[in-house]
Design a protein around this motif. Structure first.
Motif, PDB file in Angstrom:
ATOM      1  N   UNK A 178       0.870  -1.200  -0.187  1.00  0.00           N
ATOM      2  CA  UNK A 178      -0.100  -0.075   0.014  1.00  0.00           C
ATOM      3  C   UNK A 178       0.953   1.304   0.025  1.00  0.00           C
ATOM      4  N   UNK A 179       0.346   2.294  -0.446  1.00  0.00           N
ATOM      5  CA  UNK A 179       1.011   3.592  -0.355  1.00  0.00           C
ATOM      6  C   UNK A 179       0.148   4.801   0.380  1.00  0.00           C
ATOM      7  N   UNK A 180       1.059   5.571   0.834  1.00  0.00           N
ATOM      8  CA  UNK A 180       0.612   6.604   1.641  1.00  0.00           C
ATOM      9  C   UNK A 180       0.558   7.894   0.930  1.00  0.00           C
ATOM     10  N   UNK A 181      -0.828   8.227   0.601  1.00  0.00           N
ATOM     11  CA  UNK A 181      -1.033   9.016  -0.546  1.00  0.00           C
ATOM     12  C   UNK A 181      -2.314   9.808  -0.311  1.00  0.00           C
ATOM     13  N   UNK A 182      -2.548  10.758  -1.327  1.00  0.00           N
ATOM     14  CA  UNK A 182      -3.911  11.293  -1.222  1.00  0.00           C
ATOM     15  C   UNK A 182      -4.856  10.810  -2.344  1.00  0.00           C
ATOM     16  N   UNK A 183      -6.126  11.249  -2.435  1.00  0.00           N
ATOM     17  CA  UNK A 183      -6.721  10.821  -3.594  1.00  0.00           C
ATOM     18  C   UNK A 183      -7.482  12.385  -3.847  1.00  0.00           C
ATOM     19  N   UNK A 184      -8.686  12.102  -4.536  1.00  0.00           N
ATOM     20  CA  UNK A 184      -9.129  13.600  -5.051  1.00  0.00           C
ATOM     21  C   UNK A 184     -10.309  13.950  -4.116  1.00  0.00           C
ATOM     22  N   UNK A 185     -10.464  13.482  -2.834  1.00  0.00           N
ATOM     23  CA  UNK A 185     -11.186  14.142  -2.028  1.00  0.00           C
ATOM     24  C   UNK A 185     -10.541  15.470  -1.571  1.00  0.00           C
ATOM     25  N   UNK A 186     -11.636  16.552  -1.557  1.00  0.00           N
ATOM     26  CA  UNK A 186     -11.013  17.699  -0.935  1.00  0.00           C
ATOM     27  C   UNK A 186     -10.265  17.757   0.421  1.00  0.00           C
ATOM     28  N   UNK A 187      -9.187  18.712   0.629  1.00  0.00           N
ATOM     29  CA  UNK A 187      -8.653  18.871   1.729  1.00  0.00           C
ATOM     30  C   UNK A 187      -7.372  17.974   2.042  1.00  0.00           C
ATOM     31  N   UNK A 188      -6.843  17.298   0.660  1.00  0.00           N
ATOM     32  CA  UNK A 188      -5.694  16.473   0.944  1.00  0.00           C
ATOM     33  C   UNK A 188      -5.503  15.930   2.100  1.00  0.00           C
ATOM     34  N   UNK A 189      -6.402  14.768   2.377  1.00  0.00           N
ATOM     35  CA  UNK A 189      -6.344  13.999   3.500  1.00  0.00           C
ATOM     36  C   UNK A 189      -5.528  12.666   3.226  1.00  0.00           C
ATOM     37  N   UNK A 190      -4.628  12.179   4.228  1.00  0.00           N
ATOM     38  CA  UNK A 190      -3.767  11.110   3.845  1.00  0.00           C
ATOM     39  C   UNK A 190      -4.612   9.895   3.920  1.00  0.00           C
ATOM     40  N   UNK A 191      -4.273   8.945   2.897  1.00  0.00           N
ATOM     41  CA  UNK A 191      -5.076   7.710   2.768  1.00  0.00           C
ATOM     42  C   UNK A 191      -4.009   6.334   2.406  1.00  0.00           C
ATOM     43  N   UNK A 192      -4.241   5.437   2.926  1.00  0.00           N
ATOM     44  CA  UNK A 192      -3.370   4.208   2.448  1.00  0.00           C
ATOM     45  C   UNK A 192      -4.096   3.486   1.432  1.00  0.00           C
ATOM     46  N   UNK A 193      -3.468   3.338   0.133  1.00  0.00           N
ATOM     47  CA  UNK A 193      -4.367   2.948  -0.949  1.00  0.00           C
ATOM     48  C   UNK A 193      -3.452   1.633  -1.631  1.00  0.00           C
ATOM     49  N   UNK A 194      -4.008   0.633  -1.940  1.00  0.00           N
ATOM     50  CA  UNK A 194      -3.340  -0.394  -2.670  1.00  0.00           C
ATOM     51  C   UNK A 194      -2.472   0.039  -3.717  1.00  0.00           C
ATOM     52  N   UNK A 195      -1.553  -0.466  -4.218  1.00  0.00           N
ATOM     53  CA  UNK A 195      -0.619   0.087  -5.169  1.00  0.00           C
ATOM     54  C   UNK A 195      -1.148  -0.390  -6.505  1.00  0.00           C
ATOM     55  N   UNK A 196      -1.963  -1.173  -6.659  1.00  0.00           N
ATOM     56  CA  UNK A 196      -2.537  -1.764  -8.312  1.00  0.00           C
ATOM     57  C   UNK A 196      -2.843  -0.571  -9.124  1.00  0.00           C
ATOM     58  N   UNK A 197      -3.940   0.146  -8.421  1.00  0.00           N
ATOM     59  CA  UNK A 197      -4.690   1.418  -9.332  1.00  0.00           C
ATOM     60  C   UNK A 197      -3.475   2.411  -9.885  1.00  0.00           C
ATOM     61  N   UNK A 198      -2.161   2.155  -9.502  1.00  0.00           N
ATOM     62  CA  UNK A 198      -1.080   3.277  -9.671  1.00  0.00           C
ATOM     63  C   UNK A 198      -0.045   2.467 -10.536  1.00  0.00           C
ATOM     64  N   UNK A 199       0.632   3.316 -11.234  1.00  0.00           N
ATOM     65  CA  UNK A 199       2.012   3.091 -11.913  1.00  0.00           C
ATOM     66  C   UNK A 199       3.164   3.851 -11.224  1.00  0.00           C
ATOM     67  N   UNK A 200       4.243   3.378 -10.676  1.00  0.00           N
ATOM     68  CA  UNK A 200       5.173   4.079 -10.113  1.00  0.00           C
ATOM     69  C   UNK A 200       6.289   3.807 -10.878  1.00  0.00           C
ATOM     70  N   UNK A 201       6.717   4.748 -11.506  1.00  0.00           N
ATOM     71  CA  UNK A 201       8.228   4.394 -12.470  1.00  0.00           C
ATOM     72  C   UNK A 201       9.500   3.873 -11.663  1.00  0.00           C
ATOM     73  N   UNK A 202      10.220   3.243 -12.168  1.00  0.00           N
ATOM     74  CA  UNK A 202      11.534   3.093 -11.241  1.00  0.00           C
ATOM     75  C   UNK A 202      12.260   4.449 -10.834  1.00  0.00           C
ATOM     76  N   UNK A 203      12.162   4.445  -9.548  1.00  0.00           N
ATOM     77  CA  UNK A 203      12.788   5.717  -8.687  1.00  0.00           C
ATOM     78  C   UNK A 203      13.584   5.402  -7.667  1.00  0.00           C
ATOM     79  N   UNK A 204      14.306   6.406  -7.187  1.00  0.00           N
ATOM     80  CA  UNK A 204      15.198   6.563  -6.025  1.00  0.00           C
ATOM     81  C   UNK A 204      14.265   6.460  -5.056  1.00  0.00           C
ATOM     82  N   UNK A 205      14.523   6.076  -4.113  1.00  0.00           N
ATOM     83  CA  UNK A 205      13.769   6.321  -2.698  1.00  0.00           C
ATOM     84  C   UNK A 205      14.216   7.710  -2.361  1.00  0.00           C
TER      85      UNK A 205
END
Length: 144
Positions: free
Chosen positions: A54-81
């Motif tokens: 899961x990732x700690x991120x935001x969604x499109x809900x107003x207020x930029x509230x944190x949420x834990x989301x499964x990674x599958x709905x996203x693509x994360x490019x090869x990145x340095x941590x």
């Protein structure tokens, strides 16, 4: 210099993109997530919860509230941590482990304290301010 942040690009806005796993994150395939395909979302932490990343991120809900989301709905490019992130495998005898968490990557507060993590995703005001401050101080890390 600003701290780095991972970026996840939404590739699906339906729960149908999330594989059903025994004992975790049950959603009907008809549930629409508050995400916009093609939009880039900041990632402030990662958690291995059971057999689900899961990732700690935001969604499109107003207020930029944190949420834990499964990674599958996203693509994360090869990145340095991000350089400021820590990693922790949770002890077998911990309450976190008993609750399903196996490991965390991210900022010190998120990685070290189960209480902080819980207050963060439960929208406590002080933790929300912390979250917003991290978002405001960050820029995307280099990816390939």
């Amino acid at each position: 210099m600003q701290a780095g942040i991972l970026v996840a690009t939404c590739v699906a806005a339906s729960a149908a993109a999330i594989p059903q796993r025994k004992g975790s994150f049950f959603l009907s395939d008809s549930v629409n997530l508050h995400l916009t395909p093609g939009k880039r979302y900041p990632v402030l932490g990662l958690e291995l919860f059971g057999n689900m990343l899961t990732i700690l991120t935001i969604d499109d809900t107003p207020g930029m509230w944190p949420c834990m989301m499964p990674v599958e709905p996203y693509d994360i490019a090869i990145s340095a941590l991000p350089a400021s992130w820590l990693f922790r495998v949770l002890p077998l005898n911990s309450d976190d482990f008993a609750g399903g968490s196996r490991a965390r990557w991210g900022y010190r507060e998120f990685v070290e304290s189960a209480d902080f993590r819980d207050r963060l995703v439960n929208s406590e005001e002080a933790e929300h301010r912390w979250f917003i401050s991290k978002l405001e101080a960050s820029e995307p890390v280099a990816g390939e």
